[in-house]
Design a protein around this motif. Structure first.
Motif, PDB file in Angstrom:
ATOM      1  N   ALA A 155      -1.808  -8.786  -4.475  1.00 37.58           N
ATOM      2  CA  ALA A 155      -1.978  -7.548  -3.711  1.00 37.58           C
ATOM      3  C   ALA A 155      -1.812  -7.807  -2.218  1.00 37.58           C
ATOM      4  O   ALA A 155      -1.160  -7.029  -1.501  1.00 37.58           O
ATOM      5  CB  ALA A 155      -3.349  -6.932  -3.995  1.00 37.58           C
ATOM      6  N   LEU A 156      -2.385  -8.898  -1.750  1.00 39.76           N
ATOM      7  CA  LEU A 156      -2.273  -9.241  -0.332  1.00 39.76           C
ATOM      8  C   LEU A 156      -0.835  -9.589   0.032  1.00 39.76           C
ATOM      9  O   LEU A 156      -0.355  -9.242   1.121  1.00 39.76           O
ATOM     10  CB  LEU A 156      -3.194 -10.413   0.004  1.00 39.76           C
ATOM     11  N   LEU A 157      -0.139 -10.270  -0.859  1.00 37.18           N
ATOM     12  CA  LEU A 157       1.257 -10.624  -0.598  1.00 37.18           C
ATOM     13  C   LEU A 157       2.135  -9.380  -0.475  1.00 37.18           C
ATOM     14  O   LEU A 157       2.873  -9.224   0.501  1.00 37.18           O
ATOM     15  CB  LEU A 157       1.781 -11.502  -1.728  1.00 37.18           C
ATOM     16  N   THR A 158       2.082  -8.510  -1.488  1.00 38.03           N
ATOM     17  CA  THR A 158       2.962  -7.334  -1.450  1.00 38.03           C
ATOM     18  C   THR A 158       2.579  -6.384  -0.323  1.00 38.03           C
ATOM     19  O   THR A 158       3.426  -5.636   0.164  1.00 38.03           O
ATOM     20  CB  THR A 158       2.950  -6.593  -2.796  1.00 38.03           C
ATOM     21  N   ALA A 159       1.320  -6.426   0.110  1.00 35.84           N
ATOM     22  CA  ALA A 159       0.894  -5.580   1.231  1.00 35.84           C
ATOM     23  C   ALA A 159       1.653  -5.930   2.510  1.00 35.84           C
ATOM     24  O   ALA A 159       1.791  -5.090   3.408  1.00 35.84           O
ATOM     25  CB  ALA A 159      -0.600  -5.715   1.463  1.00 35.84           C
ATOM     26  N   HIS A 160       2.176  -7.148   2.589  1.00 39.24           N
ATOM     27  CA  HIS A 160       2.925  -7.543   3.780  1.00 39.24           C
ATOM     28  C   HIS A 160       4.337  -6.972   3.794  1.00 39.24           C
ATOM     29  O   HIS A 160       5.095  -7.216   4.738  1.00 39.24           O
ATOM     30  CB  HIS A 160       2.939  -9.070   3.907  1.00 39.24           C
ATOM     31  N   LEU A 161       4.686  -6.199   2.776  1.00 36.61           N
ATOM     32  CA  LEU A 161       5.893  -5.379   2.832  1.00 36.61           C
ATOM     33  C   LEU A 161       5.609  -4.060   3.538  1.00 36.61           C
ATOM     34  O   LEU A 161       6.521  -3.269   3.771  1.00 36.61           O
ATOM     35  CB  LEU A 161       6.421  -5.124   1.419  1.00 36.61           C
ATOM     36  N   GLY A 162       4.328  -3.830   3.839  1.00 35.07           N
ATOM     37  CA  GLY A 162       3.899  -2.642   4.575  1.00 35.07           C
ATOM     38  C   GLY A 162       3.075  -3.015   5.787  1.00 35.07           C
ATOM     39  O   GLY A 162       3.489  -3.858   6.594  1.00 35.07           O
ATOM     40  N   GLN A 199       1.265  -3.621  -7.315  1.00 37.33           N
ATOM     41  CA  GLN A 199       1.537  -2.228  -6.939  1.00 37.33           C
ATOM     42  C   GLN A 199       0.545  -1.717  -5.906  1.00 37.33           C
ATOM     43  O   GLN A 199       0.911  -0.994  -4.980  1.00 37.33           O
ATOM     44  CB  GLN A 199       1.498  -1.351  -8.194  1.00 37.33           C
ATOM     45  N   SER A 200      -0.709  -2.105  -6.048  1.00 38.09           N
ATOM     46  CA  SER A 200      -1.724  -1.623  -5.107  1.00 38.09           C
ATOM     47  C   SER A 200      -1.453  -2.141  -3.699  1.00 38.09           C
ATOM     48  O   SER A 200      -1.728  -1.456  -2.714  1.00 38.09           O
ATOM     49  CB  SER A 200      -3.127  -2.031  -5.570  1.00 38.09           C
ATOM     50  N   GLY A 201      -0.893  -3.354  -3.592  1.00 34.25           N
ATOM     51  CA  GLY A 201      -0.535  -3.860  -2.282  1.00 34.25           C
ATOM     52  C   GLY A 201       0.498  -2.992  -1.595  1.00 34.25           C
ATOM     53  O   GLY A 201       0.449  -2.786  -0.368  1.00 34.25           O
ATOM     54  N   ILE A 202       1.440  -2.478  -2.393  1.00 32.24           N
ATOM     55  CA  ILE A 202       2.457  -1.569  -1.844  1.00 32.24           C
ATOM     56  C   ILE A 202       1.835  -0.238  -1.453  1.00 32.24           C
ATOM     57  O   ILE A 202       2.008   0.264  -0.328  1.00 32.24           O
ATOM     58  CB  ILE A 202       3.577  -1.338  -2.882  1.00 32.24           C
ATOM     59  N   ILE A 203       1.066   0.346  -2.373  1.00 34.27           N
ATOM     60  CA  ILE A 203       0.526   1.688  -2.162  1.00 34.27           C
ATOM     61  C   ILE A 203      -0.396   1.746  -0.946  1.00 34.27           C
ATOM     62  O   ILE A 203      -0.240   2.595  -0.066  1.00 34.27           O
ATOM     63  CB  ILE A 203      -0.237   2.171  -3.416  1.00 34.27           C
ATOM     64  N   PHE A 204      -1.336   0.812  -0.882  1.00 36.40           N
ATOM     65  CA  PHE A 204      -2.403   0.934   0.113  1.00 36.40           C
ATOM     66  C   PHE A 204      -2.067   0.272   1.454  1.00 36.40           C
ATOM     67  O   PHE A 204      -2.853   0.344   2.388  1.00 36.40           O
ATOM     68  CB  PHE A 204      -3.712   0.407  -0.473  1.00 36.40           C
ATOM     69  N   SER A 205      -0.866  -0.307   1.538  1.00 38.16           N
ATOM     70  CA  SER A 205      -0.383  -0.790   2.832  1.00 38.16           C
ATOM     71  C   SER A 205       0.671   0.151   3.407  1.00 38.16           C
ATOM     72  O   SER A 205       1.258  -0.143   4.451  1.00 38.16           O
ATOM     73  CB  SER A 205       0.220  -2.188   2.693  1.00 38.16           C
ATOM     74  N   ASN A 206       0.919   1.256   2.669  1.00 42.67           N
ATOM     75  CA  ASN A 206       1.937   2.231   3.098  1.00 42.67           C
ATOM     76  C   ASN A 206       3.331   1.611   3.159  1.00 42.67           C
ATOM     77  O   ASN A 206       4.152   1.988   4.008  1.00 42.67           O
ATOM     78  CB  ASN A 206       1.575   2.835   4.462  1.00 42.67           C
ATOM     79  N   ALA A 207       3.604   0.682   2.258  1.00 44.89           N
ATOM     80  CA  ALA A 207       4.944   0.097   2.164  1.00 44.89           C
ATOM     81  C   ALA A 207       5.901   1.128   1.559  1.00 44.89           C
ATOM     82  O   ALA A 207       5.470   2.107   0.939  1.00 44.89           O
ATOM     83  CB  ALA A 207       4.898  -1.165   1.312  1.00 44.89           C
ATOM     84  N   PRO A 208       7.193   0.945   1.721  1.00 46.39           N
ATOM     85  CA  PRO A 208       8.157   1.889   1.144  1.00 46.39           C
ATOM     86  C   PRO A 208       7.964   2.069  -0.362  1.00 46.39           C
ATOM     87  O   PRO A 208       7.809   1.085  -1.102  1.00 46.39           O
ATOM     88  CB  PRO A 208       9.513   1.240   1.461  1.00 46.39           C
ATOM     89  N   ALA A 209       8.001   3.295  -0.814  1.00 48.28           N
ATOM     90  CA  ALA A 209       7.730   3.599  -2.221  1.00 48.28           C
ATOM     91  C   ALA A 209       8.744   2.950  -3.154  1.00 48.28           C
ATOM     92  O   ALA A 209       8.424   2.652  -4.313  1.00 48.28           O
ATOM     93  CB  ALA A 209       7.719   5.116  -2.430  1.00 48.28           C
TER      94      ALA A 209
END
Length: 356
Positions: free
Chosen positions: A79-86, A206-216
């Motif tokens: 989650a922390l990793l994918t959050a860095h896409l946002g 998925q939560s890393g994307i959603i809650f970091s406001n990364a591109p859908a």
């Protein structure tokens, strides 16, 4: 006797978790990502300790038992990793990562009751310490707390949690019931792995994307990655379950088979038995001496497990795990080049390297 809860162990560094050497984390951006995730994992640990507090002592101790036993924190890390896409590890990402890890912990309590497991994370399982009823209730408390956390993040989080929990339960149900007469046993088994393990790993990514406001548009690739890497992870566990080195795996060789779980090496062996008389003999030994042994450790059971470990169906299982890991990496193609994609790719490689 007074119950006490030890302090939770700190997670290993992200570099060791992902198998990322200094050579791989060679750029300033890579090192910045590593440092940010290290900080984020510390924040998740602090959050876990803060959330798993209950009014009475037995609830407090039992709910923290497996948390304190350690664990790799794979799901929060993803989650922390994918959050860095946002926007990175913002507070909502930490909260979601915490909820997903609590959900994972809850599922372990219930799994160990259903599997009658003796150990988890190198310590006696919760039902060995307190009995089935308290272990189940501790898991229920954890599921409840995870749901409360997700509720604070809004409707999208509630739906994600509800859908994931449904898949976790369906996966366990289908594993318990087994395949239908008209269903291929291996297809059934892979779907169980996708539901029981892949779904929660996918939800973390998925939560890393959603809650970091990364591109859908990044959601689908990381969900596919999570599902596939979850299957790869469990297939490697099927191989490690046969390991003759319990001090490394934390389990008696053949633990899953002794619990009556037909893992992929056994399913592939049954498939071979249609044309191979030696496979027929080994299947019979495994079913009589291991699957129906009620967990007993006998010379006959040990011999059958050793024979399965040396059979090429176990090598085939390892190859299939590598295939699922490659497919997981292929799913990442739509993601931008950079430190996050590099780290996710290396993580997939590290998952299947556990058996070497």
């Amino acid at each position: 006797m007074k119950l006490t809860a030890p302090v939770a162990r700190r997670s290993p560094s992200v570099t060791s978790q992902l198998g990322l050497s200094d050579r791989i984390f060679s750029t300033a951006a890579d090192r910045g990502l590593a440092a940010s995730i290290e900080t984020g994992l510390d924040d998740v640990t602090t959050s876990l300790l803060g959330e798993l507090v209950f009014a009475d002592e037995i609830a407090n101790v039992t709910s923290r038992y497996l948390l304190n036993a350690g664990g790799k924190r794979v799901r929060p890390m993803l989650a922390l990793l994918t959050a860095h896409l946002g926007d990175g590890t913002v507070p909502d990402v930490i909260r979601a990562a915490t909820a997903i890890e609590i959900t994972h912990l809850a599922s372990l309590y219930h799994d160990d009751v259903m599997d009658d497991a003796d150990k988890r994370r190198g310590v006696p399982s919760a039902q060995v310490v307190w009995g089935n009823s308290i272990a189940i209730l501790a898991g229920d408390l954890l599921f409840s707390r995870a749901n409360q956390l997700m509720g604070r993040l809004g409707e999208r989080a509630v739906r994600l949690q509800g859908d994931t929990f449904e898949r976790l339960v369906l996966g366990q149900l289908h594993e318990t019931v087994g395949p239908a007469d008209d269903q291929d046993p291996i297809d059934h088994y892979i779907q169980v792995l996708a539901d029981k393990t892949g779904s929660l790993i996918a939800a973390a990514a998925q939560s890393g994307i959603i809650f970091s406001n990364a591109p859908a548009e990044f959601e689908e690739p990381v969900v596919l990655f999570g599902e596939r890497i979850g299957v790869a992870f469990q297939l490697i566990d099927d191989v490690l379950d046969l390991s003759p080195q319990p001090q490394e795996t934390g389990k008696v060789p053949g633990t899953d088979l002794r619990a009556g779980v037909a893992t992929l090496p056994l399913l592939r062996l049954r498939e071979r038995a249609a044309t191979d008389a030696r496979a027929v003999d080994l299947v019979a030994r495994l079913e009589a001496d291991v699957m129906n042994s009620k967990g007993a450790t006998t010379e006959a059971a040990d011999s059958a497990i050793s024979a399965l470990r040396e059979h090429d169906v176990t090598t085939q299982t390892l190859a299939e795990a590598h295939g699922w890991a490659r497919d997981a990496v292929d799913a990442l193609k739509p993601l931008p080049q950079g430190s996050v994609k590099k780290a996710l790719t290396r993580f997939a490689e590290t998952i299947v390297e556990r058996s070497s």
